[in-house]
Design a protein around this motif. Sequence first.
Motif, PDB file in Angstrom:
ATOM      1  N   GLU A  66       0.797  -1.144   0.044  1.00 61.45           N
ATOM      2  CA  GLU A  66      -0.035  -0.049   0.132  1.00 61.45           C
ATOM      3  C   GLU A  66       0.888   1.274  -0.029  1.00 61.45           C
ATOM      4  O   GLU A  66       1.751   1.396   0.556  1.00 61.45           O
ATOM      5  CB  GLU A  66      -1.079   0.149   1.098  1.00 61.45           C
ATOM      6  CG  GLU A  66      -1.486   1.343   1.250  1.00 61.45           C
ATOM      7  CD  GLU A  66      -2.522   1.591   2.701  1.00 61.45           C
ATOM      8  OE1 GLU A  66      -3.172   2.242   2.616  1.00 61.45           O
ATOM      9  OE2 GLU A  66      -2.014   0.832   3.605  1.00 61.45           O
ATOM     10  N   CYS A  77      -5.351   5.848  -1.717  1.00 59.41           N
ATOM     11  CA  CYS A  77      -4.805   4.643  -1.060  1.00 59.41           C
ATOM     12  C   CYS A  77      -4.811   3.756  -2.420  1.00 59.41           C
ATOM     13  O   CYS A  77      -5.720   3.239  -2.940  1.00 59.41           O
ATOM     14  CB  CYS A  77      -5.739   4.023  -0.106  1.00 59.41           C
ATOM     15  SG  CYS A  77      -5.932   5.170   1.451  1.00 59.41           S
ATOM     16  N   GLU A  91      -6.093  -8.845   5.859  1.00 54.37           N
ATOM     17  CA  GLU A  91      -6.409  -8.101   7.239  1.00 54.37           C
ATOM     18  C   GLU A  91      -5.109  -7.363   7.457  1.00 54.37           C
ATOM     19  O   GLU A  91      -5.094  -6.303   7.976  1.00 54.37           O
ATOM     20  CB  GLU A  91      -6.632  -8.957   8.421  1.00 54.37           C
ATOM     21  CG  GLU A  91      -7.105  -8.452   9.632  1.00 54.37           C
ATOM     22  CD  GLU A  91      -8.389  -7.899   9.354  1.00 54.37           C
ATOM     23  OE1 GLU A  91      -8.406  -6.582   9.855  1.00 54.37           O
ATOM     24  OE2 GLU A  91      -9.473  -8.347   8.885  1.00 54.37           O
ATOM     25  N   GLY A  94      -4.254  -3.600   5.819  1.00 52.14           N
ATOM     26  CA  GLY A  94      -5.105  -2.306   6.170  1.00 52.14           C
ATOM     27  C   GLY A  94      -6.108  -1.871   5.046  1.00 52.14           C
ATOM     28  O   GLY A  94      -6.702  -1.018   5.478  1.00 52.14           O
ATOM     29  N   PHE A  96      -9.080  -3.217   4.783  1.00 51.45           N
ATOM     30  CA  PHE A  96     -10.288  -2.936   5.341  1.00 51.45           C
ATOM     31  C   PHE A  96     -10.487  -1.690   6.224  1.00 51.45           C
ATOM     32  O   PHE A  96     -11.601  -1.034   6.523  1.00 51.45           O
ATOM     33  CB  PHE A  96     -10.643  -4.082   6.174  1.00 51.45           C
ATOM     34  CG  PHE A  96     -10.749  -5.459   5.421  1.00 51.45           C
ATOM     35  CD1 PHE A  96     -11.738  -5.311   4.454  1.00 51.45           C
ATOM     36  CD2 PHE A  96     -10.046  -6.351   5.792  1.00 51.45           C
ATOM     37  CE1 PHE A  96     -11.527  -6.760   3.558  1.00 51.45           C
ATOM     38  CE2 PHE A  96     -10.069  -7.562   5.081  1.00 51.45           C
ATOM     39  CZ  PHE A  96     -10.843  -7.595   4.030  1.00 51.45           C
ATOM     40  N   ASP A  97      -9.504  -0.912   6.641  1.00 55.66           N
ATOM     41  CA  ASP A  97      -9.634   0.256   7.149  1.00 55.66           C
ATOM     42  C   ASP A  97      -9.981   1.657   6.175  1.00 55.66           C
ATOM     43  O   ASP A  97     -10.276   2.452   6.805  1.00 55.66           O
ATOM     44  CB  ASP A  97      -8.018   0.608   7.788  1.00 55.66           C
ATOM     45  CG  ASP A  97      -7.692  -0.393   9.053  1.00 55.66           C
ATOM     46  OD1 ASP A  97      -8.851  -0.892   9.623  1.00 55.66           O
ATOM     47  OD2 ASP A  97      -6.679  -0.764   9.241  1.00 55.66           O
ATOM     48  N   VAL A  98      -9.414   1.458   4.940  1.00 54.53           N
ATOM     49  CA  VAL A  98      -9.782   2.344   3.880  1.00 54.53           C
ATOM     50  C   VAL A  98     -10.855   2.017   3.104  1.00 54.53           C
ATOM     51  O   VAL A  98     -11.349   3.142   2.326  1.00 54.53           O
ATOM     52  CB  VAL A  98      -8.510   2.783   3.187  1.00 54.53           C
ATOM     53  CG1 VAL A  98      -7.549   3.112   4.413  1.00 54.53           C
ATOM     54  CG2 VAL A  98      -8.060   1.596   2.450  1.00 54.53           C
ATOM     55  N   ALA A 101     -13.617   4.734   2.985  1.00 54.21           N
ATOM     56  CA  ALA A 101     -13.380   5.781   4.199  1.00 54.21           C
ATOM     57  C   ALA A 101     -13.498   7.158   3.357  1.00 54.21           C
ATOM     58  O   ALA A 101     -13.980   7.489   2.526  1.00 54.21           O
ATOM     59  CB  ALA A 101     -12.167   5.520   4.693  1.00 54.21           C
ATOM     60  N   CYS A 105      -9.625   4.494  -3.226  1.00 56.78           N
ATOM     61  CA  CYS A 105      -9.034   3.389  -2.792  1.00 56.78           C
ATOM     62  C   CYS A 105      -8.830   2.658  -4.451  1.00 56.78           C
ATOM     63  O   CYS A 105      -9.895   2.258  -4.993  1.00 56.78           O
ATOM     64  CB  CYS A 105      -9.686   2.262  -2.070  1.00 56.78           C
ATOM     65  SG  CYS A 105      -8.772   0.861  -1.382  1.00 56.78           S
TER      66      CYS A 105
END
Length: 159
Positions: A66, A77, A91, A94, A96-98, A101, A105
């Motif tokens: 990333e 991202c 997992e 990262g 799933f964090d973006v 958001a 992405c």
Amino acid sequence: MGEKSFRTDSREETIALGERLGRALAAGDVLVLTGDLGAGKTQLTKGIAAGMGVTDDVTSPTFTIEMVYEGAEMPLCHFDLYRLDDPDQLEDTGIFDVLGADGVCVIEWGEQFADQIGDARLDVFVTRLDSEAAPGEEPPREVRLVAHDARGEALLASL
């Protein structure tokens, strides 16, 4: 859902198409780029970044997985999942964090994880048209965008 195709005849045209797409993107948009090595996914991403106001040099994050770039209004991202082969590995990236958001992405080599990424995405297929180029000549590309939700449909309509 709908789809739209474009043809680019040079690296510059691929980047320019990406710029058009980048200007149309909004926070939460997810693009999954699919294509063989050398198809033009990173060139398209360079254009997307430029359209979003990113001034940094954009490269494929093959080994870092990333890269985050600051655009004029939101971050980009950029993921490269080429080296991953199991959904459990996502997992640690990262991703799933973006997803969904405050930025955009762009995921290269994400097609194998479509179920985990979800339907709130625009699939972008980049294909080298090798049969249309003379030996040693850079071939044109077909860039096909496929929407999976209403937001993807709106993006297609804006291009």
